[in-house]
Every structure is written in C-alpha cells, then in structure tokens.
Design a protein around this motif. Structure first.
Motif, PDB file in Angstrom:
ATOM      1  N   ILE A  84       0.853  -1.190   0.000  1.00 22.17           N
ATOM      2  CA  ILE A  84       0.000   0.000   0.000  1.00 22.17           C
ATOM      3  C   ILE A  84       0.888   1.240   0.000  1.00 22.17           C
ATOM      4  O   ILE A  84       1.748   1.400   0.880  1.00 22.17           O
ATOM      5  N   ALA A  85       0.682   2.105  -0.989  1.00 17.23           N
ATOM      6  CA  ALA A  85       1.342   3.412  -1.005  1.00 17.23           C
ATOM      7  C   ALA A  85       0.449   4.375  -0.231  1.00 17.23           C
ATOM      8  O   ALA A  85      -0.723   4.544  -0.567  1.00 17.23           O
ATOM      9  N   ILE A  86       0.995   4.985   0.814  1.00 22.54           N
ATOM     10  CA  ILE A  86       0.205   5.843   1.692  1.00 22.54           C
ATOM     11  C   ILE A  86       0.687   7.285   1.585  1.00 22.54           C
ATOM     12  O   ILE A  86       1.898   7.552   1.658  1.00 22.54           O
ATOM     13  N   GLN A  87      -0.254   8.180   1.401  1.00 26.36           N
ATOM     14  CA  GLN A  87       0.051   9.612   1.368  1.00 26.36           C
ATOM     15  C   GLN A  87      -0.479  10.284   2.644  1.00 26.36           C
ATOM     16  O   GLN A  87      -1.367   9.774   3.298  1.00 26.36           O
ATOM     17  N   GLU A  88       0.081  11.432   2.934  1.00 23.78           N
ATOM     18  CA  GLU A  88      -0.288  12.282   4.085  1.00 23.78           C
ATOM     19  C   GLU A  88       0.093  11.680   5.434  1.00 23.78           C
ATOM     20  O   GLU A  88      -0.563  11.931   6.447  1.00 23.78           O
ATOM     21  N   LEU A  89       1.163  10.901   5.459  1.00 19.67           N
ATOM     22  CA  LEU A  89       1.731  10.521   6.749  1.00 19.67           C
ATOM     23  C   LEU A  89       2.350  11.767   7.376  1.00 19.67           C
ATOM     24  O   LEU A  89       3.043  12.526   6.713  1.00 19.67           O
ATOM     25  N   GLN A  90       2.099  11.972   8.653  1.00 15.71           N
ATOM     26  CA  GLN A  90       2.594  13.151   9.342  1.00 15.71           C
ATOM     27  C   GLN A  90       3.906  12.850  10.083  1.00 15.71           C
ATOM     28  O   GLN A  90       4.318  11.698  10.222  1.00 15.71           O
ATOM     29  N   GLU A  91       4.548  13.917  10.549  1.00 19.23           N
ATOM     30  CA  GLU A  91       5.780  13.745  11.322  1.00 19.23           C
ATOM     31  C   GLU A  91       5.501  12.963  12.602  1.00 19.23           C
ATOM     32  O   GLU A  91       6.310  12.136  13.034  1.00 19.23           O
ATOM     33  N   ASP A  92       4.353  13.189  13.214  1.00 18.12           N
ATOM     34  CA  ASP A  92       3.914  12.412  14.373  1.00 18.12           C
ATOM     35  C   ASP A  92       3.466  11.033  13.882  1.00 18.12           C
ATOM     36  O   ASP A  92       2.487  10.911  13.150  1.00 18.12           O
ATOM     37  N   ALA A  93       4.202  10.005  14.274  1.00 17.43           N
ATOM     38  CA  ALA A  93       3.932   8.654  13.770  1.00 17.43           C
ATOM     39  C   ALA A  93       3.176   7.787  14.760  1.00 17.43           C
ATOM     40  O   ALA A  93       3.131   6.564  14.602  1.00 17.43           O
ATOM     41  N   SER A  94       2.556   8.376  15.771  1.00 15.62           N
ATOM     42  CA  SER A  94       1.921   7.568  16.819  1.00 15.62           C
ATOM     43  C   SER A  94       0.749   6.746  16.291  1.00 15.62           C
ATOM     44  O   SER A  94       0.569   5.584  16.684  1.00 15.62           O
ATOM     45  N   ALA A  95      -0.073   7.312  15.402  1.00 16.29           N
ATOM     46  CA  ALA A  95      -1.184   6.544  14.836  1.00 16.29           C
ATOM     47  C   ALA A  95      -0.657   5.406  13.963  1.00 16.29           C
ATOM     48  O   ALA A  95      -1.167   4.274  14.011  1.00 16.29           O
ATOM     49  N   LEU A  96       0.357   5.684  13.183  1.00 17.85           N
ATOM     50  CA  LEU A  96       0.966   4.649  12.343  1.00 17.85           C
ATOM     51  C   LEU A  96       1.534   3.520  13.194  1.00 17.85           C
ATOM     52  O   LEU A  96       1.412   2.339  12.851  1.00 17.85           O
ATOM     53  N   GLN A  97       2.144   3.861  14.315  1.00 20.61           N
ATOM     54  CA  GLN A  97       2.689   2.835  15.205  1.00 20.61           C
ATOM     55  C   GLN A  97       1.591   1.929  15.750  1.00 20.61           C
ATOM     56  O   GLN A  97       1.778   0.711  15.885  1.00 20.61           O
ATOM     57  N   GLN A  98       0.444   2.499  16.057  1.00 21.63           N
ATOM     58  CA  GLN A  98      -0.685   1.687  16.521  1.00 21.63           C
ATOM     59  C   GLN A  98      -1.148   0.719  15.420  1.00 21.63           C
ATOM     60  O   GLN A  98      -1.426  -0.451  15.685  1.00 21.63           O
ATOM     61  N   ILE A  99      -1.233   1.227  14.213  1.00 20.09           N
ATOM     62  CA  ILE A  99      -1.655   0.389  13.081  1.00 20.09           C
ATOM     63  C   ILE A  99      -0.672  -0.762  12.879  1.00 20.09           C
ATOM     64  O   ILE A  99      -1.073  -1.920  12.695  1.00 20.09           O
ATOM     65  N   LEU A 100       0.620  -0.472  12.929  1.00 19.71           N
ATOM     66  CA  LEU A 100       1.629  -1.521  12.770  1.00 19.71           C
ATOM     67  C   LEU A 100       1.555  -2.529  13.914  1.00 19.71           C
ATOM     68  O   LEU A 100       1.759  -3.733  13.704  1.00 19.71           O
ATOM     69  N   THR A 101       1.268  -2.058  15.111  1.00 19.91           N
ATOM     70  CA  THR A 101       1.119  -2.969  16.254  1.00 19.91           C
ATOM     71  C   THR A 101       0.010  -3.975  15.997  1.00 19.91           C
ATOM     72  O   THR A 101       0.155  -5.177  16.262  1.00 19.91           O
ATOM     73  N   TRP A 102      -1.105  -3.489  15.458  1.00 15.66           N
ATOM     74  CA  TRP A 102      -2.233  -4.396  15.185  1.00 15.66           C
ATOM     75  C   TRP A 102      -1.904  -5.338  14.027  1.00 15.66           C
ATOM     76  O   TRP A 102      -2.186  -6.545  14.102  1.00 15.66           O
ATOM     77  N   LEU A 103      -1.289  -4.833  12.977  1.00 15.59           N
ATOM     78  CA  LEU A 103      -0.953  -5.676  11.826  1.00 15.59           C
ATOM     79  C   LEU A 103       0.041  -6.774  12.216  1.00 15.59           C
ATOM     80  O   LEU A 103      -0.010  -7.880  11.672  1.00 15.59           O
ATOM     81  N   ASN A 104       0.924  -6.475  13.155  1.00 17.98           N
ATOM     82  CA  ASN A 104       1.948  -7.440  13.569  1.00 17.98           C
ATOM     83  C   ASN A 104       1.578  -8.170  14.862  1.00 17.98           C
ATOM     84  O   ASN A 104       2.449  -8.679  15.565  1.00 17.98           O
TER      85      ASN A 104
END
Length: 227
Positions: A84-104
């Motif tokens: 998945i190519a994702i646009q509009e990732l912000q400098e604050d990666a806390s939401a992304l970290q949560q998503i990766l936690t669930w995926l893994n």
C-alpha cells in the motif's frame, strides 16, 4: 496497546460489517483473497495520519478526532493488501505505530514500512510518503530514493527548473518473496528515471553515474488484478 485490547460492543458491530463488506467478491466491492499468483496493490491518501486520541471513541472536545476505533478500521482494510502506497503521513507517527502494532499482532515484524523524509515548508505540509508492505509476500528490491532535480548534475538549464517538487516523489522497488521478479532490475528502473529527466531537459544532458556491469533485460512485469 489499546488497539490490541478487546473493542467495545458497538465497535465490534461496525467491524463485523466492515469485514463482511471486504469479504464480498471483487465485482461486488470486496477485496480479492491473497494467493501466490497475484500481488494486491493499493494506494490510499489517509488524511493527516499523525496523532490520535487514545480512546476507542473520541468525544466532541477531543483533538485529534481520529480515535482507536478509526485506526482499527484502517488497519483492517490495509491488511487485505500486499503493498500500500500511503500519502499524508505526518511527522507524528503515533497513529501509524498503533496500526503496525495491530498488523503485527500475530507475527512480529511481518508488516513493515519505508517512509520518505518530512517535507518542510508551507507547500510540503510536513508530510511523508510511505510504502507499507507484507514482508511474507513481498520485499524491498534495492531501489529506494526521492526524486530531486539537480540542474548541475543533469545539466538542465535553470530556466527549465522553475522550482522543486513541493512534495518530493518517492520511488521504491519491490519483488515477490517467491517466484520471478516482477519489478525488473534496479538498473532498468534507474534508466527509466534518467530517460524521464532527459525528455524534460536539454539534448546536452549527460549520463548519470550508474552501477557498472552489463544490463540484463527486465522480465515481463506481473500485472496485479484491479482492486
């Protein structure tokens, strides 16, 4: 991590409906099941994916309004694809970290992401670009880079370069974990970028420094089904 906690009943109900929709046949709006013959690719502009409110359901006064429920729904959809190519990732990666936690949640480090630098300035909006991928299905193929036009390196006259990209294009190559490579060789991909710059520049463009050695013909690309 809250996203790994059992969700409230109302969140479970919506999650069940979302899962049922994703399970529909592709012709009915669902996502095809993963198999060895295809690579499922998606692109998603997830608006301002940065911080989140650490509640299952955010309230009227909460900021940001994106909550853990939203992250769970996003992760559930992302999991259906290989890349998945994702646009509009912000400098604050806390939401992304949560998503990766669930995926893994079952297999640590199965899902990985490679991201660009943060774009500075008003036009850039402090955003990143990223490629999220299921490493059990595909892996990096050796090319990761941001496209920046350097007039000294490629001999493009200054009047042809009005300004740089506000949000620098981000190029990454991938290959299947098993089976023939479908992305071509790194050398062929660099050549394609060079050809693009040549057609945008002058006839006097010099050759870039490229890896030495013979060029190998790229195999026919594998075309993923429409998703």
């Amino acid at each position: 991590m809250r996203i790994l906690d059992p969700p409230p009943a109302e969140v479970k109900t919506v999650l069940a409906s979302l899962t049922a929709a994703l399970d529909r046949p592709a012709g009915g709006g669902g996502v095809p099941a993963k198999d060895a013959a295809d690579v499922l690719i998606a692109t998603w502009n997830i608006r301002e994916l940065g911080g989140f409110t650490d509640k299952w359901v955010s309230g009227p006064g909460d900021s940001p309004t994106r909550d853990v429920r939203s992250l769970l729904f996003i992760a559930t959809m992302l999991e259906r694809f290989d890349l998945i190519a994702i646009q509009e990732l912000q400098e604050d990666a806390s939401a992304l970290q949560q998503i990766l936690t669930w995926l893994n949640r079952d297999y640590p480090a199965r899902w990985r992401i490679v991201v660009s630098d943060v774009t500075r300035g008003d036009a850039g909006g402090g955003e990143r670009l990223g490629y999220l991928f299921d490493s059990s299905r595909i892996d990096l193929d050796g090319l990761v880079g941001e496209i920046v036009l350097d007039n000294e390196e490629v001999h493009i006259s200054e009047d042809r370069i009005v300004r740089q990209f506000a949000r620098t294009p981000y190029a990454v190559s991938f290959r299947p974990v098993t089976g023939p490579r479908w992305s071509g060789t790194v050398l062929s991909q660099v050549s394609q970028v060079e050809a693009w710059v040549r057609c945008r520049g002058t006839s006097g463009t010099k050759r870039w420094n490229r890896p030495s050695g013979p060029a190998h013909p790229a195999p026919e690309p594998h075309v993923a089904p429409a998703v």
